[in-house]
Design an enzyme around this catalytic site. Structure first.
Site, PDB file in Angstrom:
ATOM      1  N   ARG A 171       0.816  -1.207   0.000  1.00 53.55           N
ATOM      2  CA  ARG A 171       0.000   0.000   0.000  1.00 53.55           C
ATOM      3  C   ARG A 171       0.847   1.253   0.000  1.00 53.55           C
ATOM      4  O   ARG A 171       0.401   2.309  -0.388  1.00 53.55           O
ATOM      5  CB  ARG A 171      -0.842   0.056   1.285  1.00 53.55           C
ATOM      6  CG  ARG A 171      -1.978  -0.919   1.366  1.00 53.55           C
ATOM      7  CD  ARG A 171      -2.499  -1.000   2.797  1.00 53.55           C
ATOM      8  NE  ARG A 171      -2.902   0.289   3.342  1.00 53.55           N
ATOM      9  CZ  ARG A 171      -4.103   0.814   3.211  1.00 53.55           C
ATOM     10  NH1 ARG A 171      -5.027   0.164   2.560  1.00 53.55           N
ATOM     11  NH2 ARG A 171      -4.391   1.975   3.751  1.00 53.55           N
ATOM     12  N   ARG A 175       8.645   6.388  -4.479  1.00 51.81           N
ATOM     13  CA  ARG A 175       8.821   7.096  -5.755  1.00 51.81           C
ATOM     14  C   ARG A 175      10.100   7.933  -5.748  1.00 51.81           C
ATOM     15  O   ARG A 175      10.576   8.340  -4.689  1.00 51.81           O
ATOM     16  CB  ARG A 175       7.594   7.947  -6.084  1.00 51.81           C
ATOM     17  CG  ARG A 175       7.206   8.986  -5.068  1.00 51.81           C
ATOM     18  CD  ARG A 175       6.059   9.816  -5.622  1.00 51.81           C
ATOM     19  NE  ARG A 175       4.770   9.196  -5.390  1.00 51.81           N
ATOM     20  CZ  ARG A 175       3.907   9.604  -4.451  1.00 51.81           C
ATOM     21  NH1 ARG A 175       4.197  10.623  -3.688  1.00 51.81           N
ATOM     22  NH2 ARG A 175       2.763   9.009  -4.300  1.00 51.81           N
ATOM     23  N   ARG A 248      -7.596  -6.096  14.511  1.00 59.24           N
ATOM     24  CA  ARG A 248      -6.811  -5.194  15.333  1.00 59.24           C
ATOM     25  C   ARG A 248      -7.721  -4.045  15.729  1.00 59.24           C
ATOM     26  O   ARG A 248      -8.512  -3.554  14.889  1.00 59.24           O
ATOM     27  CB  ARG A 248      -5.621  -4.688  14.505  1.00 59.24           C
ATOM     28  CG  ARG A 248      -4.569  -3.998  15.317  1.00 59.24           C
ATOM     29  CD  ARG A 248      -3.753  -4.962  16.118  1.00 59.24           C
ATOM     30  NE  ARG A 248      -2.679  -4.284  16.822  1.00 59.24           N
ATOM     31  CZ  ARG A 248      -2.242  -4.648  18.017  1.00 59.24           C
ATOM     32  NH1 ARG A 248      -2.765  -5.669  18.658  1.00 59.24           N
ATOM     33  NH2 ARG A 248      -1.243  -3.992  18.573  1.00 59.24           N
ATOM     34  N   ARG A 279       0.294   7.342  15.759  1.00 59.21           N
ATOM     35  CA  ARG A 279       0.242   8.664  15.108  1.00 59.21           C
ATOM     36  C   ARG A 279      -0.548   9.667  15.938  1.00 59.21           C
ATOM     37  O   ARG A 279      -1.340   9.279  16.799  1.00 59.21           O
ATOM     38  CB  ARG A 279      -0.298   8.571  13.687  1.00 59.21           C
ATOM     39  CG  ARG A 279      -1.574   7.812  13.517  1.00 59.21           C
ATOM     40  CD  ARG A 279      -1.846   7.549  12.018  1.00 59.21           C
ATOM     41  NE  ARG A 279      -2.932   6.605  11.871  1.00 59.21           N
ATOM     42  CZ  ARG A 279      -3.227   5.947  10.759  1.00 59.21           C
ATOM     43  NH1 ARG A 279      -2.518   6.132   9.671  1.00 59.21           N
ATOM     44  NH2 ARG A 279      -4.229   5.101  10.713  1.00 59.21           N
ATOM     45  N   GLU A 299      -3.338   7.810  18.512  1.00 62.36           N
ATOM     46  CA  GLU A 299      -3.914   6.527  18.118  1.00 62.36           C
ATOM     47  C   GLU A 299      -3.077   5.385  18.690  1.00 62.36           C
ATOM     48  O   GLU A 299      -1.902   5.245  18.345  1.00 62.36           O
ATOM     49  CB  GLU A 299      -3.874   6.472  16.583  1.00 62.36           C
ATOM     50  CG  GLU A 299      -5.150   6.012  15.961  1.00 62.36           C
ATOM     51  CD  GLU A 299      -5.123   6.172  14.457  1.00 62.36           C
ATOM     52  OE1 GLU A 299      -5.423   7.282  13.985  1.00 62.36           O
ATOM     53  OE2 GLU A 299      -4.779   5.202  13.759  1.00 62.36           O
ATOM     54  N   TYR A 347      -9.063  -5.429   4.248  1.00 65.60           N
ATOM     55  CA  TYR A 347      -8.509  -4.122   4.591  1.00 65.60           C
ATOM     56  C   TYR A 347      -8.769  -3.197   3.398  1.00 65.60           C
ATOM     57  O   TYR A 347      -7.972  -3.123   2.471  1.00 65.60           O
ATOM     58  CB  TYR A 347      -7.019  -4.335   4.831  1.00 65.60           C
ATOM     59  CG  TYR A 347      -6.196  -3.165   5.319  1.00 65.60           C
ATOM     60  CD1 TYR A 347      -6.759  -1.972   5.721  1.00 65.60           C
ATOM     61  CD2 TYR A 347      -4.813  -3.292   5.392  1.00 65.60           C
ATOM     62  CE1 TYR A 347      -5.970  -0.942   6.174  1.00 65.60           C
ATOM     63  CE2 TYR A 347      -4.014  -2.268   5.843  1.00 65.60           C
ATOM     64  CZ  TYR A 347      -4.597  -1.092   6.226  1.00 65.60           C
ATOM     65  OH  TYR A 347      -3.802  -0.078   6.666  1.00 65.60           O
ATOM     66  N   ASP A 349      -9.878   0.560   1.591  1.00 63.83           N
ATOM     67  CA  ASP A 349     -10.048   2.005   1.693  1.00 63.83           C
ATOM     68  C   ASP A 349     -11.503   2.349   1.365  1.00 63.83           C
ATOM     69  O   ASP A 349     -12.224   1.540   0.782  1.00 63.83           O
ATOM     70  CB  ASP A 349      -9.128   2.715   0.689  1.00 63.83           C
ATOM     71  CG  ASP A 349      -7.678   2.676   1.137  1.00 63.83           C
ATOM     72  OD1 ASP A 349      -7.433   2.574   2.353  1.00 63.83           O
ATOM     73  OD2 ASP A 349      -6.790   2.761   0.267  1.00 63.83           O
TER      74      ASP A 349
HETATM   75  N1  UDP Z   1       3.618   1.823   7.687  1.00 64.36           N
HETATM   76  C1  UDP Z   1       4.864   1.963   8.270  1.00 64.36           C
HETATM   77  N2  UDP Z   1       5.270   3.207   8.631  1.00 64.36           N
HETATM   78  C2  UDP Z   1       4.531   4.315   8.439  1.00 64.36           C
HETATM   79  C3  UDP Z   1       3.263   4.177   7.830  1.00 64.36           C
HETATM   80  C4  UDP Z   1       2.824   2.918   7.460  1.00 64.36           C
HETATM   81  O1  UDP Z   1       5.545   0.983   8.466  1.00 64.36           O
HETATM   82  O2  UDP Z   1       4.970   5.429   8.815  1.00 64.36           O
HETATM   83  C5  UDP Z   1       3.165   0.452   7.285  1.00 64.36           C
HETATM   84  C6  UDP Z   1       2.452  -0.277   8.409  1.00 64.36           C
HETATM   85  O3  UDP Z   1       2.753  -1.652   8.317  1.00 64.36           O
HETATM   86  C7  UDP Z   1       0.992  -0.027   8.096  1.00 64.36           C
HETATM   87  C8  UDP Z   1       0.984  -0.066   6.567  1.00 64.36           C
HETATM   88  O4  UDP Z   1       2.234   0.522   6.219  1.00 64.36           O
HETATM   89  O5  UDP Z   1       0.154  -0.995   8.645  1.00 64.36           O
HETATM   90  C9  UDP Z   1      -0.160   0.707   5.916  1.00 64.36           C
HETATM   91  O6  UDP Z   1      -0.165   2.028   6.408  1.00 64.36           O
HETATM   92  P1  UDP Z   1      -1.270   3.098   6.062  1.00 64.36           P
HETATM   93  O7  UDP Z   1      -0.856   4.373   6.706  1.00 64.36           O
HETATM   94  O8  UDP Z   1      -1.497   3.081   4.600  1.00 64.36           O
HETATM   95  O9  UDP Z   1      -2.559   2.492   6.763  1.00 64.36           O
HETATM   96  P2  UDP Z   1      -3.854   3.089   7.470  1.00 64.36           P
HETATM   97  O10 UDP Z   1      -3.722   2.667   8.901  1.00 64.36           O
HETATM   98  O11 UDP Z   1      -3.853   4.573   7.321  1.00 64.36           O
HETATM   99  O12 UDP Z   1      -4.985   2.388   6.783  1.00 64.36           O
END
Ligand code: UDP
Length: 370
Positions: A171, A175, A248, A279, A299, A347, A349
């Site tokens: 996900r 880039r 989770r 976060r 969170e 999972y 969006d």
């Molecule tokens: N992830 C990570 N570091 C970050 C953000 C995301 O390792 O700073 C990894 C983590 O395994 C997470 C996955 O990427 O579960 C997807 O993150 P995303 O932020 O896309 O998920 P959200 O919780 O916002 O759906």
């Protein structure tokens, strides 16, 4: 032949339920939407506090490349031009996300794509990735994995990244441009006025009953409609007869801070073990709200036991195979449509949930009516 009061009883007023209800109603069907919570919108629910729309169940940033989905949501709200550019903190330093030329400069002071590629290439995992750790090492190499992924992922999922499926990390975009836009989709934004207003518009003219738990009164509620659209947990629907699917959960700790700007960005990730949360969201930045105070939310991921709300399905091989067995039960259940993140155990969006509801409704209308 007796006529039932409703064509569809829709269980759950989140995105799948509300989309299905809207489409069915537009097609002339009679729907009743119920939800056990006291509000509409599922986890997209927003609530106004001190002039700020607070995302009560975590940040929701709408993005899609699907024009039909984008047109659909724009029927109910105007979207702003918010672009998600989260920052990440690790080892006391601030990094740009997603992984891009800014991040590479912050880590290694590389300035050109060629330099950054060489640095990553020298530390990549070269085999075929079979789990999240290998996938991350293969995509971005050891430095980024250890600084920004490993501990965040452990906190987020409560599991070692080697026990998690590779797709979770796919996900995250990588880039070689100086572009901090987290998403690659064509359309992105936040509904002006919040998600609750969007749901109110989407549900206009549709009967909604809140504080009604389908599972407490299943026979009576089921008997009211020709079909049920069930968007809750699929294992709970079947009384956990094959066992429990793992999810989770999250705890949200919100506070009002007596200052105008707390962190300068809507989302800052905490990627190491120095903090237990993953976060901090500062809600006012989603819509540029004008308020003398600010609302922030930390969170904290946690196990989903007891009354905890299930947020993320844990799509590892054991859960996936259990889900497939529940899916077989679902296929052999007449007159019930299972849809949404909790019923599809996926999972997803927001735009994918809407797409799923649209597809489900489309296939529904192709079927001969019962
Ligand atoms: N992830 C990570 N570091 C970050 C953000 C995301 O390792 O700073 C990894 C983590 O395994 C997470 C996955 O990427 O579960 C997807 O993150 P995303 O932020 O896309 O998920 P959200 O919780 O916002 O759906």
């Amino acid at each position: 032949m007796t006529t039932l009061p409703y064509d569809y009883l829709i269980v759950g007023c989140g995105l799948f339920g509300a989309t299905f209800a809207r489409l069915a109603t537009d097609a002339g069907k009679h729907c009743l939407v119920i939800d056990r919570r006291p509000h509409i919108g599922g986890n997209c629910y927003t609530e106004k506090q001190d002039g700020i729309n607070v995302h009560r169940y975590g940040a929701h940033i709408f993005h899609t490349s699907n024009k039909a989905v984008w047109s659909f949501v724009n029927r109910f709200a105007e979207f702003n031009n918010y672009i998600n550019s989260p920052k990440a903190i690790s080892g006391g330093k601030l990094y740009s996300l997603p992984f891009n030329m800014n991040t590479f400069y912050e880590l290694w002071q590389t300035r050109t794509p060629a330099e950054a590629r060489r640095t990553i290439e020298a530390q990549r995992f070269l085999g075929e990735p079979t789990n999240l750790e290998e996938q991350a090492l293969s995509l971005v190499g050891k430095d980024i994995y250890e600084t920004l992924i490993r501990d965040y992922t452990r906190k987020q999922w409560g599991k070692d990244p080697r026990e998690l499926p590779a797709f979770i990390i796919r996900r995250l975009p990588l880039r070689f441009t100086y572009d901090n836009n987290y998403f690659t989709d064509r359309y992105q934004g936040i509904p002006i006025g919040g998600y609750t207003a969007l749901f109110e518009a989407m549900l206009e003219g549709i009967e909604v009953r809140l504080n009604v738990d389908y599972l407490d009164d299943r026979p009576q509620l089921t008997s009211m409609a020709r079909k049920v659209v069930y968007t809750g947990c699929i294992d709970q629907y079947f009384h956990y007869e094959l066992g429990r699917l793992e999810y989770r959960s999250l705890d949200f700790e919100s506070s009002i801070e007596e200052l105008e700007n707390f962190q300068g960005n809507a989302v800052i990730n905490y990627c190491d073990t120095s903090e237990p949360f993953t976060r901090i969201i500062e809600h006012k930045h989603f819509e540029g709200a004008n308020s003398p105070v600010t609302v922030i939310t930390r969170e904290y991921p946690k196990a989903c036991s007891g009354d905890a709300i299930p947020y993320y399905p844990i799509n590892d091989p054991a859960n996936q195979s259990l889900y497939r067995r529940y899916q077989e039960l679902a296929h052999s259940t007449d007159n019930v449509i299972f849809g949404g993140r909790l019923s599809e155990y996926k999972y997803m969006d927001m735009h994918v949930v809407i797409e799923s509801a649209m597809n489900r409704f489309r296939s529904e209308t192709r079927q001969p009516s019962a």
